[in-house]
Design an enzyme around this catalytic site. Structure first.
Site, PDB file in Angstrom:
ATOM      1  CE  LYS A 136      63.048  64.698 -23.450  1.00 47.22           C
ATOM      2  NZ  LYS A 136      63.359  65.972 -24.123  1.00 47.22           N
ATOM      3  CG  ASP A 189      68.076  64.661 -23.789  1.00 44.24           C
ATOM      4  OD1 ASP A 189      68.938  63.802 -24.107  1.00 44.24           O
ATOM      5  OD2 ASP A 189      68.296  65.551 -22.944  1.00 44.24           O
TER       6      ASP A 189
END
Length: 216
Positions: A126, A144
Site C-alpha cells: 500500500k 485502504d
C-alpha cells in the site's frame, strides 16, 4: 432476482467522469516538503489519521527533511516527535532504518520502483503504491479501508481481499482516470460514503451505486 454486484463499464466511466468534473486535480492530505518526507509520512500514516500524522510531522520535518538529517536526529528524538501517533515506537525504528537504507543503498534517493520500495523497512504494498502514484506519477491504486469498502459497496470491483480489489480496480477503472482514481475514492469514502452512515444525499454517484443500504 439476485442483486447485481458489479457496475458495468459504462457506469464505471460515468462514476469517474463525475469525480473528474467535480475535482479535476485531487490531492492527498498528508503534508510533506519533498519525496523523502512524503515517504516517511505515508509510513507513519498506517493505522493513524492524516490529520494526526500532519500534526506530528510538522516539527519532525522541520528538524529532518533528508535521510542524513533523520539519522543525525536519532531514534529517540524521532520517537518524541511522533509519540502522538499509534505504534510510534515501532514506526520510529522503521523511519531510522529506512533512512539508513536510503543512504547506504539508494544514494539518499527514494526508489521509483516497487521492489526497491517494498524492501525498505516499514514499507508494504500500500505504501509503495501511494509513493509511486504521488511522487512518480505511476497509475497505481493503494487500497485502504475506504477503497476496500467503496469497491465492494458501490460495485466498482467487489473482492474479498485487498489484493483482489486492487487487481479488480486496475482492470476496471478506465485508463484516462487511473492516475487520480485512488485519490477520488479515498476522499469520497472519507467525507461522503462513510462506513457507518454514508451521506447518500450528497453523493455524486448515488444513482449508479449498487449498495442496498442507500438512504435515497
Amino acid at each position: 432476482m439476485a442483486r447485481r454486484k458489479k457496475l458495468n463499464a459504462a457506469e464505471i466511466e460515468q462514476v469517474f467522469q463525475r469525480f473528474a468534473e467535480n475535482n479535476p486535480e485531487p490531492k492527498g492530505e498528508l503534508e510533506s516538503v519533498n519525496t523523502f518526507t512524503f515517504l516517511v509520512a505515508v509510513v507513519l500514516s498506517a493505522q493513524a489519521t492524516d490529520e494526526g500524522v500532519n500534526k506530528a510531522t510538522r516539527g519532525l520535518f522541520h528538524a529532518a527533511d533528508t535521510p542524513e538529517k533523520m539519522l543525525a536526529l536519532g531514534e529517540d528524538k524521532v520517537r518524541e516527535h511522533i509519540r502522538t501517533i499509534g505504534l510510534y515506537r515501532n514506526k520510529a525504528k522503521n523511519v531510522i532504518a529506512l533512512s539508513r537504507d536510503m543512504v547506504d543503498k539508494h544514494d539518499s534517493q527514494v526508489p521509483d520502483n516497487r521492489e526497491a520500495l517494498e524492501a525498505l523497512p516499514g514499507v508494504g504494498r500500500k505504501t509503495a503504491n501511494v509513493v509511486l502514484n504521488n511522487c512518480f506519477g505511476q497509475p497505481t491504486i493503494a487500497i485502504d479501508t475506504h477503497l476496500f469498502r467503496l469497491a465492494n459497496r458501490v460495485g466498482l470491483a467487489p473482492g474479498k481481499t485487498v489484493l483482489a480489489v486492487e487487481q479488480g480496480l486496475l482492470k476496471r477503472v478506465p485508463k484516462a482516470y487511473m492516475l487520480h482514481a485512488h485519490h477520488w475514492l479515498i476522499l469520497h469514502g472519507r467525507y461522503i460514503c462513510k462506513a457507518r452512515k454514508p451521506e447518500c444525499e450528497r453523493c455524486l454517484i448515488s444513482d449508479l451505486c449498487l449498495f442496498p443500504g442507500k438512504s435515497i
